[in-house]
Design a protein around this motif. Structure first.
Motif, PDB file in Angstrom:
ATOM      1  N   GLY A 143       0.807  -1.221   0.000  1.00 50.02           N
ATOM      2  CA  GLY A 143       0.000   0.000   0.000  1.00 50.02           C
ATOM      3  C   GLY A 143       0.838   1.268   0.000  1.00 50.02           C
ATOM      4  N   LEU A 144       2.123   1.140  -0.287  1.00 44.70           N
ATOM      5  CA  LEU A 144       2.999   2.320  -0.326  1.00 44.70           C
ATOM      6  C   LEU A 144       3.110   2.830  -1.757  1.00 44.70           C
ATOM      7  N   THR A 145       2.597   4.021  -1.978  1.00 46.35           N
ATOM      8  CA  THR A 145       2.658   4.649  -3.293  1.00 46.35           C
ATOM      9  C   THR A 145       3.677   5.784  -3.258  1.00 46.35           C
ATOM     10  N   ALA A 146       4.010   6.268  -4.420  1.00 51.23           N
ATOM     11  CA  ALA A 146       4.951   7.393  -4.505  1.00 51.23           C
ATOM     12  C   ALA A 146       4.397   8.606  -3.764  1.00 51.23           C
ATOM     13  N   SER A 147       3.099   8.876  -3.906  1.00 45.29           N
ATOM     14  CA  SER A 147       2.532  10.060  -3.245  1.00 45.29           C
ATOM     15  C   SER A 147       2.519   9.910  -1.728  1.00 45.29           C
ATOM     16  N   ALA A 148       2.241   8.718  -1.228  1.00 42.50           N
ATOM     17  CA  ALA A 148       2.253   8.499   0.226  1.00 42.50           C
ATOM     18  C   ALA A 148       3.664   8.665   0.781  1.00 42.50           C
ATOM     19  N   LEU A 149       4.650   8.155   0.066  1.00 42.44           N
ATOM     20  CA  LEU A 149       6.032   8.278   0.531  1.00 42.44           C
ATOM     21  C   LEU A 149       6.526   9.717   0.408  1.00 42.44           C
ATOM     22  N   ARG A 150       6.101  10.403  -0.636  1.00 45.11           N
ATOM     23  CA  ARG A 150       6.503  11.805  -0.797  1.00 45.11           C
ATOM     24  C   ARG A 150       5.976  12.646   0.364  1.00 45.11           C
ATOM     25  N   ALA A 151       4.766  12.355   0.799  1.00 41.20           N
ATOM     26  CA  ALA A 151       4.179  13.096   1.922  1.00 41.20           C
ATOM     27  C   ALA A 151       4.959  12.858   3.212  1.00 41.20           C
ATOM     28  N   ALA A 152       5.591  11.693   3.335  1.00 36.29           N
ATOM     29  CA  ALA A 152       6.353  11.365   4.545  1.00 36.29           C
ATOM     30  C   ALA A 152       7.791  11.854   4.495  1.00 36.29           C
ATOM     31  N   THR A 153       8.221  12.374   3.344  1.00 37.66           N
ATOM     32  CA  THR A 153       9.614  12.796   3.183  1.00 37.66           C
ATOM     33  C   THR A 153       9.793  14.234   3.644  1.00 37.66           C
ATOM     34  N   PRO A 154      10.721  14.464   4.585  1.00 42.11           N
ATOM     35  CA  PRO A 154      10.954  15.839   5.035  1.00 42.11           C
ATOM     36  C   PRO A 154      11.534  16.677   3.908  1.00 42.11           C
ATOM     37  N   ARG A 155      11.186  17.932   3.896  1.00 46.62           N
ATOM     38  CA  ARG A 155      11.689  18.850   2.877  1.00 46.62           C
ATOM     39  C   ARG A 155      12.886  19.595   3.427  1.00 46.62           C
ATOM     40  N   PRO A 156      14.054  19.475   2.778  1.00 50.05           N
ATOM     41  CA  PRO A 156      15.222  20.206   3.235  1.00 50.05           C
ATOM     42  C   PRO A 156      14.978  21.705   3.195  1.00 50.05           C
ATOM     43  N   GLY A 157      15.675  22.390   4.040  1.00 50.68           N
ATOM     44  CA  GLY A 157      15.542  23.832   4.079  1.00 50.68           C
ATOM     45  C   GLY A 157      14.372  24.261   4.944  1.00 50.68           C
ATOM     46  N   GLY A 158      13.606  23.319   5.405  1.00 50.50           N
ATOM     47  CA  GLY A 158      12.479  23.624   6.275  1.00 50.50           C
ATOM     48  C   GLY A 158      12.794  23.222   7.696  1.00 50.50           C
ATOM     49  N   ARG A 159      11.826  23.383   8.542  1.00 52.22           N
ATOM     50  CA  ARG A 159      11.992  23.018   9.938  1.00 52.22           C
ATOM     51  C   ARG A 159      12.296  21.527  10.027  1.00 52.22           C
ATOM     52  N   ARG A 160      13.234  21.177  10.851  1.00 54.21           N
ATOM     53  CA  ARG A 160      13.564  19.772  11.001  1.00 54.21           C
ATOM     54  C   ARG A 160      12.355  19.016  11.518  1.00 54.21           C
ATOM     55  N   CYS A 161      12.131  17.865  10.948  1.00 58.07           N
ATOM     56  CA  CYS A 161      10.963  17.080  11.320  1.00 58.07           C
ATOM     57  C   CYS A 161      11.283  16.155  12.477  1.00 58.07           C
ATOM     58  N   LEU A 162      10.294  15.925  13.291  1.00 56.11           N
ATOM     59  CA  LEU A 162      10.394  14.922  14.334  1.00 56.11           C
ATOM     60  C   LEU A 162       9.607  13.711  13.874  1.00 56.11           C
ATOM     61  N   THR A 163      10.111  12.546  14.207  1.00 59.48           N
ATOM     62  CA  THR A 163       9.352  11.343  13.903  1.00 59.48           C
ATOM     63  C   THR A 163       8.182  11.267  14.872  1.00 59.48           C
ATOM     64  N   ASP A 164       7.245  10.383  14.559  1.00 61.89           N
ATOM     65  CA  ASP A 164       6.106  10.190  15.452  1.00 61.89           C
ATOM     66  C   ASP A 164       6.571   9.741  16.835  1.00 61.89           C
ATOM     67  N   GLU A 165       7.609   8.892  16.848  1.00 61.10           N
ATOM     68  CA  GLU A 165       8.133   8.408  18.126  1.00 61.10           C
ATOM     69  C   GLU A 165       8.719   9.548  18.951  1.00 61.10           C
ATOM     70  N   GLU A 166       9.424  10.463  18.294  1.00 64.46           N
ATOM     71  CA  GLU A 166      10.013  11.596  19.003  1.00 64.46           C
ATOM     72  C   GLU A 166       8.931  12.532  19.543  1.00 64.46           C
ATOM     73  N   THR A 167       7.900  12.759  18.743  1.00 68.26           N
ATOM     74  CA  THR A 167       6.786  13.594  19.199  1.00 68.26           C
ATOM     75  C   THR A 167       6.073  12.929  20.369  1.00 68.26           C
ATOM     76  N   SER A 168       5.882  11.605  20.295  1.00 68.06           N
ATOM     77  CA  SER A 168       5.262  10.871  21.401  1.00 68.06           C
ATOM     78  C   SER A 168       6.098  10.953  22.664  1.00 68.06           C
ATOM     79  N   ALA A 169       7.425  10.857  22.493  1.00 64.48           N
ATOM     80  CA  ALA A 169       8.312  10.947  23.652  1.00 64.48           C
ATOM     81  C   ALA A 169       8.192  12.312  24.311  1.00 64.48           C
ATOM     82  N   LEU A 170       8.102  13.370  23.500  1.00 67.54           N
ATOM     83  CA  LEU A 170       7.918  14.709  24.061  1.00 67.54           C
ATOM     84  C   LEU A 170       6.587  14.795  24.809  1.00 67.54           C
TER      85      LEU A 170
END
Length: 190
Positions: free
Chosen positions: A53-80
């Protein structure tokens, strides 16, 4: 080694470099290789990923964009959250204390010019390692060519970065199961 790559695998690597450039990355990394694999609907890897069920669009949405705010993984957000912290508030305070650029990814320093082979070009160290591993995957399976399936297995063996890794894991993709699916797909007549 480049001559061992199938045409689809070569297209995937070129697509990864283009995807990285489109997103503002200075070099293509493993996440861009994964996006390239998913985008090439003719490749073995794309059909294996689609089976999860992994499509290019689903994976693109999960890919952080360089030059933007650093992303936290779901696990890191949960830990916070687990310690009573709000990620947005953490970002706000860091920006307040250290400036608005503190949370932005910095581009990799330019590489000194030297004669390079194809692998040293616009790929980061992680992507180059994946290409080494895909040769090992092909050898382990006693295949003469390196296909998109071997690239997928190498990516799974190498470990994908944060948010993309979370998306792949949530889809239930494991190295062992993906290897079984790739071997089955490569045995099928084209």
């Amino acid at each position: 080694m480049f001559e061992r790559f199938t045409e689809n695998a070569r297209r995937t690597i070129s697509a990864a470099v283009e995807i990285a450039a489109e997103t503002g990355a200075t070099r293509a990394g493993p996440e861009h290789l994964l996006l390239g694999l998913a985008a090439d609907e003719r490749g073995t890897a794309a059909s294996v990923l689609a089976g999860y069920g992994l499509t290019a669009s689903a994976l693109r949405a999960a890919t952080p964009r360089p030059g933007g705010r650093r992303c936290l993984t779901d696990e890191e957000t949960s830990a916070l959250r687990g310690v009573g912290a709000d990620a947005d508030e953490v970002f706000r305070r860091i920006e307040q204390e250290f400036g608005s650029a503190a949370l932005f990814d910095q581009p990799e320093p330019p590489v000194r010019s030297r004669p390079r082979d194809w692998l040293a070009g616009p790929l980061d160290a992680g992507a180059r390692k994946v290409l080494e591993l895909c040769l090992r995957e092909a050898i382990a399976l006693r295949h003469r060519e390196i296909s998109t399936g071997h690239l997928l297995l190498a990516l799974l063996r190498h470990d994908l970065p944060g948010p993309v890794s979370t998306a792949v894991r949530r889809a239930g993709v494991t190295y062992g199961d993906a290897r079984r699916r790739v071997v089955h797909a490569l045995r099928q007549p084209r």
